[in-house]
Every structure is written in structure tokens, then in C-alpha cells.
Design a protein around this motif. Structure first.
Motif: not given
Length: 91
Positions: A42-45, A52-59, A77-79, A84-90
Motif C-alpha cells: 500500500s505504501a509503495a502504491e 509532483g504531478t498529481r494532487d491528493v484527490p487524483a492520487i 491522507r494519513a499515510f 511527510r513527518q518522516r521527511g519522505w515527502i517534500a
């Protein structure tokens, strides 16, 4: 304080992280200079779509269609908040 992704956000992996398939482990991993994070499917998907091209609703919509499961918005959104808290997401 939550850093839940805004609707208009287009998440992408942070600069020093790279998502790749690890053949030996038969799963995706997130590589960074200091190490590696083994991801569940799930995390990988979700992270595969953070380019950086899709917004959250598109994902969310892509995942709901791909896996024929609804609703996924809160889980995605929770993931993303976790990542983001771990710095994986810009930021």
C-alpha cells in the motif's frame, strides 16, 4: 500539529529519497543516503504516485480505481502525513 496534505498539494518524494523495486526482498523500498525503508504494498502504491504531478484527490482516485476499493481518502491522507513527518515527502 498535523501536516495533513492540502487538497491542492502535489506530493513528491523528497530530494534524497528514491523509490525502487528490490528484487531480493520482492518489494519496493525507499532508499536514502543513510539507509533504506522497506515498504508494504500500500505504501509503495501511494509513493509511486507522488511524482509532483498529481494532487491528493487524483492520487486517491487512481488508487480507488486501481484497487476497486472506496473510500481511500482518509487512509491515503494519513499515510502522506506519516511520510511527510518522516521527511519522505517534500514539504
Amino acid at each position: 500539529m498535523s501536516t495533513t496534505p492540502e487538497v491542492h498539494a502535489t506530493p513528491r518524494l523528497a530530494r534524497h529519497f528514491r523509490l525502487q523495486w528490490e528484487e531480493v526482498q520482492q518489494r519496493h523500498v525507499l532508499l536514502y543516503p543513510e539507509g533504506m525503508v522497506t515498504l508494504n504494498a500500500s505504501a509503495a502504491e501511494i509513493l509511486r504516485r507522488c511524482d509532483g504531478t498529481r494532487d491528493v484527490p487524483a492520487i486517491v482516485a487512481e488508487l480507488e480505481e486501481a484497487f476497486e476499493r472506496r473510500p481511500l481518502d482518509a487512509d491515503v491522507r494519513a499515510f502522506l502525513d506519516f511520510a511527510r513527518q518522516r521527511g519522505w515527502i517534500a514539504p
